[in-house]
Write an enzyme that holds these catalytic residues in place. Structure first.
Site, PDB file in Angstrom:
ATOM      1  CG  ASP A 157      26.047  12.913  12.566  1.00 59.58           C
ATOM      2  OD1 ASP A 157      26.973  12.522  13.293  1.00 59.58           O
ATOM      3  OD2 ASP A 157      24.939  12.344  12.530  1.00 59.58           O
ATOM      4  CG  HIS A 158      27.024  13.534  16.796  1.00 59.46           C
ATOM      5  ND1 HIS A 158      26.318  12.875  15.832  1.00 59.46           N
ATOM      6  CD2 HIS A 158      26.249  13.497  17.911  1.00 59.46           C
ATOM      7  CE1 HIS A 158      25.177  12.446  16.332  1.00 59.46           C
ATOM      8  NE2 HIS A 158      25.103  12.806  17.592  1.00 59.46           N
ATOM      9  NE  ARG A 182      26.181  11.212  25.021  1.00 59.48           N
ATOM     10  CZ  ARG A 182      25.702  12.417  25.320  1.00 59.48           C
ATOM     11  NH1 ARG A 182      26.066  13.027  26.411  1.00 59.48           N
ATOM     12  NH2 ARG A 182      24.862  13.034  24.508  1.00 59.48           N
ATOM     13  CB  SER A 226      23.175   9.958  24.715  1.00 60.10           C
ATOM     14  OG  SER A 226      24.187   9.328  23.997  1.00 60.10           O
ATOM     15  NE  ARG A 272      17.827  12.749  24.068  1.00 62.56           N
ATOM     16  CZ  ARG A 272      18.515  11.717  23.624  1.00 62.56           C
ATOM     17  NH1 ARG A 272      19.799  11.840  23.391  1.00 62.56           N
ATOM     18  NH2 ARG A 272      17.927  10.565  23.470  1.00 62.56           N
ATOM     19  CG  ASP A 294      22.345   9.069  17.728  1.00 66.64           C
ATOM     20  OD1 ASP A 294      23.273   9.880  17.854  1.00 66.64           O
ATOM     21  OD2 ASP A 294      21.150   9.367  17.940  1.00 66.64           O
TER      22      ASP A 294
HETATM   23  C1  MIC Z   1      22.161  12.883  21.398  1.00 68.98           C
HETATM   24  O1  MIC Z   1      21.199  13.284  20.747  1.00 68.98           O
HETATM   25  O2  MIC Z   1      22.227  12.972  22.630  1.00 68.98           O
HETATM   26  C2  MIC Z   1      23.320  12.210  20.666  1.00 68.98           C
HETATM   27  C3  MIC Z   1      24.501  13.088  20.793  1.00 68.98           C
HETATM   28  O3  MIC Z   1      23.003  12.077  19.308  1.00 68.98           O
HETATM   29  C4  MIC Z   1      23.551  10.841  21.303  1.00 68.98           C
HETATM   30  C5  MIC Z   1      24.729  10.132  20.777  1.00 68.98           C
HETATM   31  C6  MIC Z   1      26.022  10.528  21.368  1.00 68.98           C
HETATM   32  O4  MIC Z   1      26.115  10.863  22.534  1.00 68.98           O
HETATM   33  O5  MIC Z   1      27.022  10.447  20.632  1.00 68.98           O
HETATM   34  C7  MIC Z   1      22.348   9.898  21.221  1.00 68.98           C
HETATM   35  O6  MIC Z   1      21.241  10.326  21.086  1.00 68.98           O
HETATM   36  O7  MIC Z   1      22.532   8.665  21.359  1.00 68.98           O
HETATM   37 FE1  SF4 Z   2      22.377  14.896  16.320  1.00 69.10          FE
HETATM   38 FE2  SF4 Z   2      21.385  13.569  18.423  1.00 69.10          FE
HETATM   39 FE3  SF4 Z   2      20.695  16.114  17.927  1.00 69.10          FE
HETATM   40 FE4  SF4 Z   2      19.850  14.240  16.341  1.00 69.10          FE
HETATM   41  S1  SF4 Z   2      19.349  14.452  18.494  1.00 69.10           S
HETATM   42  S2  SF4 Z   2      20.682  16.205  15.700  1.00 69.10           S
HETATM   43  S3  SF4 Z   2      21.577  12.809  16.305  1.00 69.10           S
HETATM   44  S4  SF4 Z   2      22.719  15.345  18.476  1.00 69.10           S
END
Ligand code: MIC
Ligand code: SF4
Length: 754
Positions: free
Chosen positions: A95-96, A645, A643, A448, A160
């Site tokens: 999805d990312h 990550r 995140s 976010r 995640d």
């Molecule tokens: C996000 O919302 O910041 C992400 C991208 O979903 C991250 C995961 C990632 O960095 O791959 C998260 O929320 O953990």
């Molecule tokens: Fe994707 Fe993270 Fe955004 Fe949710 S918050 S849509 S998991 S990047």
């Protein structure tokens, strides 16, 4: 039938007895969170009354979920664990990595070409190890999990931070780094500090323009981005039971933005309705059989202050729609105050784009309520002033909203439908003109809004609101438009008011989908080959990190003293860098490039103490590495917010940073650092942050007696010849100290395989 129904059944079969034992042990009624936690202890029977916020406890989660941007690292680690199959049901969701630009179909094709190597890798690893695989276009991990896997009373972890979304269906669902997922898939226990408990009582009922999103926007305003750290938030009260299950998901999802370990809700009729409508009547029937255990004991919600560490009460009858932002998700402004606040802060008030959807706000209910506003555009002869986009959370929702005519209505207001993916929420948005870095405002229903997150432009002011409010503001093109009181001028020059949104909790004709995008793994994957091309730019097998040398660490350089907010987006940016998530060396070139250097207030410009020259952070760190010199990163409050990550921890580890010293950490990031064998330290006296100077040489003393609860000393050798010793704290337990000594948790798993 639901996936893995046997697992759900066994969780429910053992629950009554274990809840009873825990209640007797504690000698008092239990919250829902405690019931789920005690039912998932690694060791049973229950023998200990754990101390909140203090005791590390081993758990046995029911399942693991991973998304493509984090799964690569999680699975590269898991491949070294020597297991034929994942020990618990696990899934991967693509999805990312899909860039939003021209619309769903074209963008998905582009991603399938560009990321073929990564998708093929994830598909074959999943196939080999018995992991369910959700193809690109199937949807965003958290919606797909809510629709298919989440169940009341269950416990899951996911790579995640918004894994917590499944709390909307009464789970304890927790975001972790890939190394934690690797442990659980390898059949090992998963460790968590026994959480504190925050109770949120919702009285009254949502009405008019107010949506579930406004509850969490308000809570974020109260608790701030670190107020939930180390805590589970449990919601209860009449306002909860009258709200939809997906609305609860929205609230749980954005609990990540207050740093909460997770959020949860007691099982109720809305959850039963959602389970039945998503094809899981079997789970609903099982849950009904143990209903009383899937919510707190009665006295808990009657006298919450006796059971929770903190109680917040919000009256939904009085709650106003909110907008949170810019640049942080906890800066909450009720819509009625926006005019004043925006003027006082100089925020641009013209809304350029409204974006709805994402993992947190793309339910059938959300979209139907937004559609009720879009319909009024033609009915009232209005013209939509801003651009408008929709990112559906799953193919099932997308298919159903198309069938029910919603996409047509959006089309009429000029909306663009992006692929069922993260897209603009994580910088995968090729927004025209963003490179000009103009000051501008967008509103979205994501969760976010850190600087540069959506389109890479540091001057984009992003405000978070409910899909309903975002739609209204996009129609008005004005951030200060209050749909409760203000009117709009229509094409005939008349003043018109928007009617409050209305919608359906669930599709009255049921959900439908042609191809949900699921690929089941092979029954026996032992013959499946997983190949990683050594010359690949996107994937790289992991080399073990070096073990600790057995001495104190001396003569290290200060790499950067980061000033202010330093989220994982600042430490390891997403967007254009997502393509390197499976290649540690390549992605390390983004290390800390978004962090503000305290000494010159600039990003990505730090002093190389070996040459005296200023240069990019990764470049400078590579020079220290080449010279065999260790370094230290210093940070402010809530370092590593955002995140899950683990790249934000692995990159410094890979490039030779030895310690990260901050005023406070976000939970997942602190664990990620420990797991990778780094030293995660906090100032015993926060004002010592001021003592760190740009040319400091740094020693860490006390490592030969590294022990739980025993602080370490840090000696700062300043360039004027003086030195100061400061005390630094840590939260390592015995096992985590072993991770440090061995050079990372994975080295321990590797050893046990050999
Ligand atoms: C996000 O919302 O910041 C992400 C991208 O979903 C991250 C995961 C990632 O960095 O791959 C998260 O929320 O953990
Ligand atoms: Fe994707 Fe993270 Fe955004 Fe949710 S918050 S849509 S998991 S990047």
């Amino acid at each position: 039938m639901a996936f893995d129904i046997d697992v759900i059944k066994s969780v429910y079969d053992r629950m009554p007895e274990r809840v009873k034992a825990a209640r007797e042990l504690l000698g008092r009624p239990l919250t829902l969170s405690e019931k789920i936690l005690y039912n998932h202890l690694w060791e049973n029977p229950v023998s200990q009354n754990f101390k909140r916020g203090a005791d590390y406890v081993d758990f046995a989660p029911d399942r693991v979920a991973m998304q493509d941007a984090t799964a690569q690292m999680a699975l590269l680690q898991f491949m070294q664990a020597g297991r034929p199959q994942a020990a618990v049901p696990s899934t991967v969701h693509c999805d990312h990595l899909i860039t939003a630009q021209n619309g769903a179909e074209e963008d998905l094709n582009t991603a399938n070409n560009e990321s073929k190597e990564v998708y093929d890798f994830l598909a074959s690893v999943s196939n080999k190890y018995g992991i369910g695989f959700w193809k690109p276009g199937a949807g965003i991990i958290h919606q797909v999990v809510l629709e298919n896997y989440a169940f009341p009373g269950g416990m899951m972890i996911g790579t995640d931070s918004h894994t917590v979304n499944a709390g909307g269906l009464g789970m304890i669902a927790i975001g972790v780094g890939g190394a934690d997922a690797c442990d659980v898939m390898a059949g090992l226990p998963w460790e968590l500090k026994w959480p504190k408990l925050i109770g949120v009582k919702l009285t009254g009922k949502l009405n008019g323009w107010t949506a579930p999103k406004d509850v969490i926007l308000k809570v974020a305003g109260i608790l701030t981005v670190k107020g939930g750290t180390g805590a589970i938030v449990e919601y209860f009260g009449e306002g909860v039971t009258s709200m939809s299950c997906t609305g609860k998901g929205t609230i749980a999802n954005m609990g990540a933005e207050i740093g909460a370990t997770t959020s949860t809700f007691g099982y109720d009729d809305s959850m039963e309705r959602y389970l039945r409508s998503t094809g899981r009547a079997d789970v609903a029937d099982l849950a009904n059989g143990i209903r009383e255990h899937l919510t707190a004991d009665a006295d808990v919600y009657a006298n919450p202050e006796k059971y929770f560490d903190e109680v917040i009460e919000i009256n939904l009858n009085e709650l106003e729609p909110h907008l949170n932002g810019p640049f942080t998700p906890d800066l909450a402004t009720p819509i009625s105050k926006m005019k004043e606040v925006a003027a006082a802060n100089g925020w641009p008030t013209k809304v350029e784009v409204g974006l709805i959807g994402s993992c947190t706000n793309s339910s059938y209910e959300d979209i139907s309520r937004a559609v009720s506003l879009a319909k009024q555009v033609s009915e009232k002869n209005l013209k939509t002033k801003a651009e408008f986009t929709i990112t559906p959370g799953s193919e099932q929702v997308r298919y159903t909203i198309e069938r029910d005519g919603f996409l047509d209505t959006f089309d009429k207001i000029g909306a663009k439908v992006f692929a069922n993916a993260c897209g603009p929420c994580i910088g995968m948005w090729n927004r025209m003109g963003a490179e000009k870095q103009e000051k501008n405002t967008i509103v979205h229903s994501f969760n976010r809004n850190f600087a540069k997150r959506a389109d890479g432009n540091p001057n984009t002011y992003a405000f978070v609101g409910s899909p309903e409010l975002v739609t209204a503001l996009a129609i008005a093109g004005d951030l200060t438009f209050n749909p409760l009181t203000d009117t709009l001028t229509n094409e005939n020059g008349e003043q018109v008011k928007l009617d409050p949104p209305t919608g359906d909790e669930l599709p009255s004709n049921g959900f439908a989908v042609e191809d949900a995008g699921y690929q089941a793994p092979a029954e026996d994957g032992s013959g499946v080959k997983v190949a990683v091309d050594p010359s690949s730019k996107r994937l790289q097998l992991l080399d073990p990190f070096q073990a600790w040398e057995g001495t104190d660490l001396k003569g290290m350089k200060l790499l950067i003293k980061a000033k202010g907010k330093c989220t994982t987006d600042h430490i390891s940016m997403a967007g254009p860098w997502l393509k390197f998530r499976g290649h540690l060396d390549n992605i390390s070139d983004n290390m800390l490039i978004g962090a503000v250097n305290f000494f010159n207030e600039k990003t990505n410009e730090v002093k190389n103490q070996l040459t005296g020259q200023y240069g990019a952070v990764p470049h400078t760190q590579r020079a220290y590495k080449a010279a065999g010199v260790g370094s230290v990163v210093v940070g402010d409050e809530n370092y590593g917010e955002g995140s899950s990550r683990e790249h934000a921890a692995m990159e410094p580890r890979h490039l030779g940073v030895r310690a990260v010293l901050v005023k406070s950490f976000a939970r997942i990031h602190e664990t990620n650092l420990k797991k990778q064998g780094m030293l995660a330290l906090t100032f015993a006296d926060k004002s010592d942050y001021d003592k760190i100077q740009e040319n400091d040489n740094i020693d860490i003393i006390g490592l030969t007696e590294f022990a739980p609860g025993k602080p370490l000393q840090m000696v700062l050798h300043h360039d004027n010849g003086t030195s100061e010793t400061i005390t630094v704290n840590h939260s390592y337990n015995d096992q985590q100290i072993e991770w440090f000594k061995e050079g990372g948790a994975l080295n321990i798993i590797r050893k046990s395989v050999r």
